[in-house]
Design a protein around this motif. Structure first.
Motif, PDB file in Angstrom:
ATOM      1  N   THR A  33      11.847  -6.958  -1.082  1.00  0.00           N
ATOM      2  CA  THR A  33      11.753  -5.723   0.193  1.00  0.00           C
ATOM      3  C   THR A  33      12.289  -4.412  -0.683  1.00  0.00           C
ATOM      4  N   THR A  34      13.229  -3.547  -1.737  1.00  0.00           N
ATOM      5  CA  THR A  34      12.860  -2.328  -1.882  1.00  0.00           C
ATOM      6  C   THR A  34      11.268  -2.173  -2.335  1.00  0.00           C
ATOM      7  N   GLU A  35      10.642  -3.035  -2.779  1.00  0.00           N
ATOM      8  CA  GLU A  35       8.947  -2.344  -2.901  1.00  0.00           C
ATOM      9  C   GLU A  35       8.521  -2.526  -2.351  1.00  0.00           C
ATOM     10  N   LEU A  36       8.656  -3.337  -1.370  1.00  0.00           N
ATOM     11  CA  LEU A  36       7.557  -3.375  -0.175  1.00  0.00           C
ATOM     12  C   LEU A  36       7.744  -2.106   1.137  1.00  0.00           C
ATOM     13  N   ASP A  37       9.340  -1.932   1.034  1.00  0.00           N
ATOM     14  CA  ASP A  37       9.545  -0.484   1.657  1.00  0.00           C
ATOM     15  C   ASP A  37       8.862   0.370   1.401  1.00  0.00           C
ATOM     16  N   VAL A  38       8.317   0.747   0.162  1.00  0.00           N
ATOM     17  CA  VAL A  38       7.913   2.153  -0.467  1.00  0.00           C
ATOM     18  C   VAL A  38       6.608   1.680  -0.143  1.00  0.00           C
ATOM     19  N   LEU A  39       5.994   0.303  -0.456  1.00  0.00           N
ATOM     20  CA  LEU A  39       4.333   0.084  -0.001  1.00  0.00           C
ATOM     21  C   LEU A  39       4.299   0.175   1.533  1.00  0.00           C
ATOM     22  N   TYR A  40       5.093   0.095   2.078  1.00  0.00           N
ATOM     23  CA  TYR A  40       4.255  -0.102   4.059  1.00  0.00           C
ATOM     24  C   TYR A  40       4.843   1.026   4.066  1.00  0.00           C
ATOM     25  N   LYS A  41       5.736   1.861   3.458  1.00  0.00           N
ATOM     26  CA  LYS A  41       5.000   3.083   4.391  1.00  0.00           C
ATOM     27  C   LYS A  41       4.261   4.625   3.727  1.00  0.00           C
ATOM     28  N   GLU A  42       4.161   3.968   2.422  1.00  0.00           N
ATOM     29  CA  GLU A  42       2.683   4.822   2.154  1.00  0.00           C
ATOM     30  C   GLU A  42       1.060   4.559   3.283  1.00  0.00           C
ATOM     31  N   LYS A  43       1.588   2.780   3.864  1.00  0.00           N
ATOM     32  CA  LYS A  43       0.845   2.802   3.806  1.00  0.00           C
ATOM     33  C   LYS A  43       0.292   2.565   5.542  1.00  0.00           C
ATOM     34  N   SER A  44       1.327   3.419   6.048  1.00  0.00           N
ATOM     35  CA  SER A  44       1.689   2.980   7.534  1.00  0.00           C
ATOM     36  C   SER A  44       0.564   2.842   8.112  1.00  0.00           C
ATOM     37  N   GLY A  45       0.492   1.885   9.368  1.00  0.00           N
ATOM     38  CA  GLY A  45      -0.783   1.527   9.979  1.00  0.00           C
ATOM     39  C   GLY A  45      -2.018   1.457   9.105  1.00  0.00           C
ATOM     40  N   LYS A  46      -1.938   1.535   8.036  1.00  0.00           N
ATOM     41  CA  LYS A  46      -3.528   1.036   7.689  1.00  0.00           C
ATOM     42  C   LYS A  46      -3.624  -0.292   7.161  1.00  0.00           C
ATOM     43  N   TYR A  47      -3.321  -0.745   8.131  1.00  0.00           N
ATOM     44  CA  TYR A  47      -3.046  -3.112   7.624  1.00  0.00           C
ATOM     45  C   TYR A  47      -4.030  -3.436   7.000  1.00  0.00           C
ATOM     46  N   LYS A  48      -5.728  -2.984   7.034  1.00  0.00           N
ATOM     47  CA  LYS A  48      -6.098  -3.659   6.323  1.00  0.00           C
ATOM     48  C   LYS A  48      -5.629  -3.087   4.699  1.00  0.00           C
TER      49      LYS A  48
END
Ligand code: TYM
Length: 318
Positions: free
Chosen positions: A241-256
């Motif tokens: 989740t640590t890695e994912l949180d960074v990724l999901y913040k960076e790609k916020s809203g970019k579902y694709k």
């Protein structure tokens, strides 16, 4: 007391990542971490007969599950890999349990209630399912049953049945414990509900890249938030989740983009498993020999136990 571990899966179709993370992965981990525990991994083919009443299909499904077991890393040197129908003591003990069990008690089973709500015609085999599963577990003096959350009630049935038998006929059965990993107790499917073969929301464990892409693309996303919850919940199985949180913040809203990242992670994880499975599949005879030997091992233990049971109930005269 000797530790005995037993678990199983029904050969009703391809296993999915919910089966794997919820149960099968623990089996492999425990195989390594608990070398002194006696281990049994069953293919519950008589359970599956409630759903699959087609000769070719059942045969193929059984063989497929053996391949699945070997591919994930179950090792026949350390664990007995067997099919339920090779050990007839399972059905014998299930019958004995039927005689000490009441209908109202079985009518409390979630699976029965679900079927009833859906107004399905319920087979006697489906109704008695908890007794056959109690027999599966209790025959081996099982102490621990690693499963997903949906099997919890079945293990309670096994405990209750062991207690009831012990009360009537004297101390015979060990009370088993369920082992359920909290974080993966209920792995969600592509629609956010529990991943299940019967809901059509699965990602198969040995999926091809194309199947993975298709399944991930079908994950239902809620456009109200910036984090697609259903994507994230599945992604958590493959990355911290640590890695994912960074990724999901960076790609916020970019579902694709996030779905593409999930596809890449699942594909990387599944590829070596799929390749291992393909290797085993090349040698069907060796795989069948493993299953047969596992059956012999299981039978030896189960037969000794059923003799004790026969003695206790009063049918063993010579
Ligand atoms: P089955 O074949 O439905 O599922 C096999 C295992 O996968 C787990 N599982 C899940 N875990 C987390 N999230 C999910 N979405 C998910 N879907 C499935 C199940 O909990 C199970 O551990 N009744 C059993 C088979 C059985 C058995 C037994 C198991 C027969 N006899 C004796 C243990 C001991 C079943 O139908 O599992």
């Amino acid at each position: 007391m000797k530790k005995v571990l037993l678990s199983g899966i029904q050969p009703t179709g391809r296993p999915h990542i919910g089966n794997y993370f919820g149960a099968m992965k623990q089996w492999v981990d425990l195989q390594t971490s608990q070398p002194d525990t006696e281990k049994f991994f069953m293919i519950a083919d008589y359970h599956a007969l409630n759903f699959i009443q087609n000769n070719e299909e059942l045969k193929q499904n059984i063989l497929d599950v053996v391949l699945d077991y070997l591919a994930i890393g179950l090792d026949p040197k350390q664990s007995a890999i067997f099919k339920q129908s090779d050990v007839s003591a399972h059905t014998e003990l299930a019958w004995i349990f039927d005689t000490i069990t009441t209908m109202p008690y079985l009518m409390r089973a979630h699976a029965f209630k679900d079927a009833e709500v859906k107004n399905k015609e319920i087979g006697v085999g489906t109704f008695n399912y908890p007794m056959l599963m109690s027999a599966d577990i209790l025959l081996y003096d099982t102490t621990v049953v690693p499963v997903g959350q949906d099997q919890k009630q079945h293990i309670e049935y096994a405990r209750d049945t062991a207690e009831k038998f012990n009360r009537i006929f004297g101390e015979t059965f060990v009370l088993p414990e369920a082992l359920i990993m909290k974080e993966v107790a209920v792995v969600p499917g592509t629609d956010g509900q529990k991943m299940s073969k019967s809901y059509g929301n699965t990602i198969p464990l040995f999926a091809t890249d194309e199947e993975i892409r298709k399944a991930v693309m079908s994950i239902v996303t809620d456009s109200s938030g910036s984090i697609p919850k259903n994507v994230y919940e599945i992604h958590k199985l493959f990355r911290s989740t640590t890695e994912l949180d960074v990724l999901y913040k960076e790609k916020s809203g970019k579902y694709k983009d996030l779905k593409d990242a999930l596809i890449a992670d699942i594909s990387a994880f599944i590829k070596p498993l799929r390749e291992r499975r393909e290797e085993f599949a090349k040698n069907k005879d060796a795989v069948l020999a493993i299953l047969k030997a596992g059956g012999e091992k299981a039978k030896a233990k189960a037969q000794a136990k059923i003799e004790v049971v026969r003695e206790k109930i009063g049918v063993r005269l010579y």
